[in-house]
Design a protein around this motif. Structure first.
Motif, mmCIF file in Angstrom:
data_model
loop_
_atom_site.group_PDB
_atom_site.id
_atom_site.type_symbol
_atom_site.label_atom_id
_atom_site.label_comp_id
_atom_site.label_asym_id
_atom_site.label_seq_id
_atom_site.Cartn_x
_atom_site.Cartn_y
_atom_site.Cartn_z
ATOM 1 N N THR A 140 0.765 -1.096 -0.085
ATOM 2 C CA THR A 140 0.049 0.094 0.003
ATOM 3 C C THR A 140 0.858 1.113 -0.010
ATOM 4 O OG1 THR A 140 -0.065 -0.090 2.597
ATOM 5 C CG2 THR A 140 -2.030 -1.086 1.349
ATOM 6 N N ALA A 141 0.469 2.400 -0.371
ATOM 7 C CA ALA A 141 1.039 3.547 -0.508
ATOM 8 C C ALA A 141 1.256 4.029 1.032
ATOM 9 C CB ALA A 141 0.294 4.661 -1.473
ATOM 10 N N ASP A 142 0.117 3.939 1.667
ATOM 11 C CA ASP A 142 -0.144 4.537 3.082
ATOM 12 C C ASP A 142 -0.185 3.391 4.136
ATOM 13 O OD1 ASP A 142 -0.089 7.233 2.468
ATOM 14 O OD2 ASP A 142 -2.056 6.880 1.849
ATOM 15 N N ALA A 143 -0.408 3.417 5.439
ATOM 16 C CA ALA A 143 -0.902 2.359 6.225
ATOM 17 C C ALA A 143 -2.030 1.522 5.681
ATOM 18 C CB ALA A 143 -0.959 2.964 7.678
ATOM 19 N N VAL A 144 -1.598 0.281 6.046
ATOM 20 C CA VAL A 144 -2.848 -0.702 5.527
ATOM 21 C C VAL A 144 -3.943 -0.732 6.617
ATOM 22 C CG1 VAL A 144 -1.667 -2.812 6.262
ATOM 23 C CG2 VAL A 144 -3.260 -2.959 4.254
ATOM 24 N N ASP A 145 -5.190 -1.236 6.015
ATOM 25 C CA ASP A 145 -6.196 -1.285 7.093
ATOM 26 C C ASP A 145 -6.419 -2.835 7.216
ATOM 27 O OD1 ASP A 145 -8.555 -1.733 8.280
ATOM 28 O OD2 ASP A 145 -9.822 -0.477 7.136
ATOM 29 N N THR A 146 -5.733 -3.159 8.230
ATOM 30 C CA THR A 146 -5.498 -4.707 8.534
ATOM 31 C C THR A 146 -6.757 -5.539 8.769
ATOM 32 O OG1 THR A 146 -4.992 -4.314 10.880
ATOM 33 C CG2 THR A 146 -3.100 -4.669 9.243
ATOM 34 N N ALA A 147 -7.749 -4.629 9.244
ATOM 35 C CA ALA A 147 -9.057 -5.310 9.704
ATOM 36 C C ALA A 147 -9.741 -5.455 8.451
ATOM 37 C CB ALA A 147 -9.788 -4.344 10.569
ATOM 38 N N ALA A 148 -9.495 -4.541 7.145
ATOM 39 C CA ALA A 148 -10.226 -4.649 6.232
ATOM 40 C C ALA A 148 -9.745 -5.870 5.309
ATOM 41 C CB ALA A 148 -10.196 -3.411 5.292
ATOM 42 N N VAL A 149 -8.541 -6.005 5.483
ATOM 43 C CA VAL A 149 -7.853 -7.104 4.609
ATOM 44 C C VAL A 149 -8.306 -8.507 5.163
ATOM 45 C CG1 VAL A 149 -5.827 -8.220 3.948
ATOM 46 C CG2 VAL A 149 -5.969 -5.777 4.083
ATOM 47 N N ILE A 150 -8.232 -8.593 6.608
ATOM 48 C CA ILE A 150 -8.688 -9.778 7.134
ATOM 49 C C ILE A 150 -10.221 -9.821 6.745
ATOM 50 C CG2 ILE A 150 -9.011 -10.665 9.506
ATOM 51 C CD1 ILE A 150 -6.319 -9.355 10.261
ATOM 52 N N ALA A 151 -11.032 -8.975 6.796
ATOM 53 C CA ALA A 151 -12.390 -8.754 6.492
ATOM 54 C C ALA A 151 -12.691 -9.604 5.222
ATOM 55 C CB ALA A 151 -13.262 -8.118 6.907
ATOM 56 N N ALA A 152 -11.717 -9.151 4.230
ATOM 57 C CA ALA A 152 -11.822 -9.565 2.810
ATOM 58 C C ALA A 152 -11.518 -11.066 2.740
ATOM 59 C CB ALA A 152 -10.940 -8.612 1.895
ATOM 60 N N VAL A 153 -10.523 -11.520 3.321
ATOM 61 C CA VAL A 153 -10.176 -12.871 3.239
ATOM 62 C C VAL A 153 -10.940 -13.623 3.849
ATOM 63 C CG1 VAL A 153 -8.263 -14.400 4.130
ATOM 64 C CG2 VAL A 153 -7.481 -12.451 3.547
ATOM 65 N N GLU A 154 -11.565 -13.320 5.067
ATOM 66 C CA GLU A 154 -12.832 -13.966 5.414
ATOM 67 C C GLU A 154 -14.076 -14.090 4.612
ATOM 68 O OE1 GLU A 154 -13.466 -12.132 9.303
ATOM 69 O OE2 GLU A 154 -11.901 -13.160 10.294
ATOM 70 N N GLU A 155 -14.053 -12.826 3.901
ATOM 71 C CA GLU A 155 -15.458 -13.096 2.779
ATOM 72 C C GLU A 155 -14.952 -14.092 1.631
ATOM 73 O OE1 GLU A 155 -18.939 -11.958 1.118
ATOM 74 O OE2 GLU A 155 -17.902 -11.122 3.146
ATOM 75 N N ALA A 156 -13.896 -14.347 1.355
ATOM 76 C CA ALA A 156 -13.318 -15.295 0.393
ATOM 77 C C ALA A 156 -13.506 -16.871 0.999
ATOM 78 C CB ALA A 156 -11.927 -15.163 0.050
ATOM 79 N N GLY A 157 -13.796 -16.796 2.388
ATOM 80 C CA GLY A 157 -13.814 -18.151 2.990
ATOM 81 C C GLY A 157 -12.725 -18.707 3.631
ATOM 82 N N TYR A 158 -11.810 -17.776 4.185
ATOM 83 C CA TYR A 158 -10.492 -18.421 4.732
ATOM 84 C C TYR A 158 -10.237 -17.663 5.995
ATOM 85 C CZ TYR A 158 -10.148 -20.119 -0.002
ATOM 86 O OH TYR A 158 -10.501 -20.841 -1.053
ATOM 87 N N GLU A 159 -9.365 -17.967 6.718
ATOM 88 C CA GLU A 159 -9.032 -17.161 7.929
ATOM 89 C C GLU A 159 -7.725 -16.363 7.805
ATOM 90 O OE1 GLU A 159 -9.396 -19.510 11.643
ATOM 91 O OE2 GLU A 159 -11.328 -20.304 10.947
ATOM 92 N N ALA A 160 -7.515 -15.290 8.366
ATOM 93 C CA ALA A 160 -6.118 -14.498 8.132
ATOM 94 C C ALA A 160 -5.673 -13.849 9.428
ATOM 95 C CB ALA A 160 -6.239 -13.474 7.220
ATOM 96 N N ALA A 161 -4.578 -13.701 9.710
ATOM 97 C CA ALA A 161 -4.025 -12.942 10.730
ATOM 98 C C ALA A 161 -2.720 -12.345 10.453
ATOM 99 C CB ALA A 161 -3.727 -13.744 12.115
ATOM 100 N N THR A 162 -2.189 -11.043 10.834
ATOM 101 C CA THR A 162 -1.126 -10.580 10.543
ATOM 102 C C THR A 162 0.024 -11.561 10.950
ATOM 103 O OG1 THR A 162 -1.033 -9.599 12.696
ATOM 104 C CG2 THR A 162 -1.862 -8.179 10.850
ATOM 105 N N ALA A 163 0.863 -11.716 10.030
ATOM 106 C CA ALA A 163 2.357 -12.642 10.226
ATOM 107 C C ALA A 163 3.232 -11.935 10.869
ATOM 108 C CB ALA A 163 2.582 -12.815 8.900
#
Length: 69
Positions: free
Chosen positions: A46-69
C-alpha cells in the motif's frame, strides 16, 4: 510504500489464491497483492498504512481465515 504480510489458513490451490486475491483487491489503497497457497502467505503493498481489519475481513469473505504474520 508499505508491505504487510498475513498468514492465511485454508488455502490449498490456485482457485483459493484467486478467491483471496479477488476479495482483497477490493480493499481501498492496495497497490499490489501476492498470495501463495503453498506458503499460506498473503502480502499486500500500500502507499499508506494498510487497514489490516479490512484485509482480514476480505480474506474471511473469500472463505478463509487470516491474521497478521
Amino acid at each position: 510504500m508499505q508491505t504487510t504480510e498475513f498468514q492465511v489458513t485454508g488455502m490449498t490451490c490456485g482457485h483459493c489464491e484467486s478467491a483471496v486475491r479477488g476479495e482483497v483487491s477490493q480493499v481501498p489503497g492496495i497497490t499490489d497483492i501476492e498470495v501463495s497457497a503453498q506458503t499460506g502467505l498473503l502480502r499486500v503493498t500500500t502507499a499508506d498504512a494498510v487497514d489490516t481489519a479490512a484485509v482480514i475481513a476480505a480474506v474471511e469473505e473469500a472463505g478463509y481465515e487470516a491474521a497478521t504474520a
